[in-house]
Design a protein around this motif. Sequence first.
Motif, short mmCIF file in Angstrom:
data_model
loop_
_atom_site.label_atom_id
_atom_site.label_comp_id
_atom_site.label_asym_id
_atom_site.label_seq_id
_atom_site.Cartn_x
_atom_site.Cartn_y
_atom_site.Cartn_z
N GLU A 166 19.74 90.82 21.60
CA GLU A 166 20.62 90.04 20.72
C GLU A 166 19.92 88.79 20.21
OE1 GLU A 166 24.09 89.26 23.01
OE2 GLU A 166 24.80 91.34 22.96
N SER A 167 19.06 88.19 21.02
CA SER A 167 18.36 86.97 20.62
C SER A 167 17.08 87.25 19.84
CB SER A 167 18.02 86.12 21.85
OG SER A 167 17.08 86.79 22.68
N GLY A 168 16.68 88.52 19.78
CA GLY A 168 15.49 88.88 19.03
C GLY A 168 14.22 88.93 19.85
N ASP A 169 14.31 88.73 21.14
CA ASP A 169 13.11 88.78 21.99
C ASP A 169 12.71 90.21 22.34
OD1 ASP A 169 12.60 85.91 22.39
OD2 ASP A 169 14.58 85.92 23.31
N ILE A 170 13.62 91.15 22.20
CA ILE A 170 13.31 92.58 22.29
C ILE A 170 13.64 93.20 20.94
CG2 ILE A 170 14.08 94.77 23.27
CD1 ILE A 170 14.30 93.46 25.96
N ILE A 181 21.17 102.90 25.31
CA ILE A 181 22.35 102.04 25.09
C ILE A 181 23.39 102.82 24.29
CG2 ILE A 181 21.27 101.04 23.05
CD1 ILE A 181 22.85 98.53 23.46
N ARG A 182 24.63 102.61 24.62
CA ARG A 182 25.72 103.29 23.93
C ARG A 182 26.30 102.42 22.82
NH1 ARG A 182 28.02 107.87 25.98
NH2 ARG A 182 27.36 108.49 28.06
N GLU A 183 26.79 103.10 21.80
CA GLU A 183 27.49 102.42 20.72
C GLU A 183 28.94 102.16 21.13
OE1 GLU A 183 28.79 103.18 16.04
OE2 GLU A 183 27.83 104.75 17.22
N ASN A 184 29.44 100.97 20.85
CA ASN A 184 30.87 100.70 20.98
C ASN A 184 31.28 99.69 19.91
OD1 ASN A 184 30.15 98.12 21.90
ND2 ASN A 184 30.36 98.68 24.05
N ARG A 185 32.56 99.40 19.84
CA ARG A 185 33.06 98.52 18.77
C ARG A 185 32.44 97.13 18.85
NH1 ARG A 185 37.93 101.30 20.01
NH2 ARG A 185 38.56 99.63 21.44
N GLU A 186 32.27 96.62 20.05
CA GLU A 186 31.72 95.28 20.21
C GLU A 186 30.27 95.23 19.72
OE1 GLU A 186 31.92 91.32 21.04
OE2 GLU A 186 33.55 92.79 21.12
N ARG A 187 29.49 96.24 20.06
CA ARG A 187 28.08 96.23 19.66
C ARG A 187 27.90 96.50 18.18
NH1 ARG A 187 26.30 99.59 25.05
NH2 ARG A 187 26.37 97.80 26.48
N GLN A 188 28.88 97.13 17.55
CA GLN A 188 28.80 97.37 16.12
C GLN A 188 28.79 96.06 15.33
OE1 GLN A 188 32.15 99.94 15.51
NE2 GLN A 188 30.95 101.82 15.81
N LYS A 189 29.23 94.97 15.94
CA LYS A 189 29.21 93.67 15.27
C LYS A 189 27.79 93.17 15.09
CE LYS A 189 33.63 92.39 17.41
NZ LYS A 189 34.30 91.45 18.35
N ASP A 190 26.89 93.56 15.98
CA ASP A 190 25.51 93.08 15.94
C ASP A 190 24.50 94.15 15.54
OD1 ASP A 190 26.07 90.42 16.98
OD2 ASP A 190 26.44 91.40 18.90
N PHE A 191 24.84 95.42 15.79
CA PHE A 191 23.87 96.49 15.61
C PHE A 191 24.34 97.49 14.57
CE2 PHE A 191 23.46 95.82 20.43
CZ PHE A 191 22.59 94.76 20.26
#
Length: 231
Positions: free
Chosen positions: A117-121, A127-137
């Motif tokens: 999330e911070s850009g260091d990786i 990793i699984r997709e979910n609604r929360e992660r769709q905000k960032d990915f």
Amino acid sequence: MSGEFASLPCCNRFIRCVSELLSLRLGQKNNEKMIGESVLKWLSLITGSMLSMQVLACTNGEAVVGGRSDYPPLSWDNQGKLDGIAYAIISTILKEKNLSTTLAAPAPWKRHLKLAESGDIDILVTIRENRERQKDFAFVDESMMNAAQTVFFLKESPIRKKDDLKGKVGGVTLGVSFEGMFEGFASENLTFHEVARLEQNIRMLESKRIDYFISPLLSTRHFMNTQKISV
């Protein structure tokens, strides 16, 4: 290793999908004069399965790749270094785009999520997709390998169906995510004890400190077989 899996149709589609997206994003990076930026969040995550990836605009010719430390054969901690099928395939794709691969140091999954999330990786696998992660990915449509979350419980347990989990204490690892309807069911009805490692959930189940735990079928069966564990 990558040659063995290149013959799998799902793997071929996955490689083609990621390769096309890399070409698109690297072109955008040049067109939008982003070369001077250290991190730009553009992401591609593989949907559905336990293999997914997050790709950032790599400006120094390399991509830092991270993933779970306990998900063989895709990703695991092999004597202090990340290892697995996922890294072999990702490295092959990146090499075709003139990008080198640097593996992140093994760490708890939740920490790798934060680092992504911070850009260091730059790239995340498992990793699984979910609604929360769709905000960032942003998620790629093709996956390398389908994987299912499975409920593990003792042989004498009365658990037989989803509703039997209500009122019981379950175990999950930190950063776990569910899909579809079960995600809503879990958030509304289930209570979980979170731990850092799969082995902790197994030991807690054996000692009856939890009633069940939920974990990916493939990696859990592999771990239990290699450790000769039966619950």
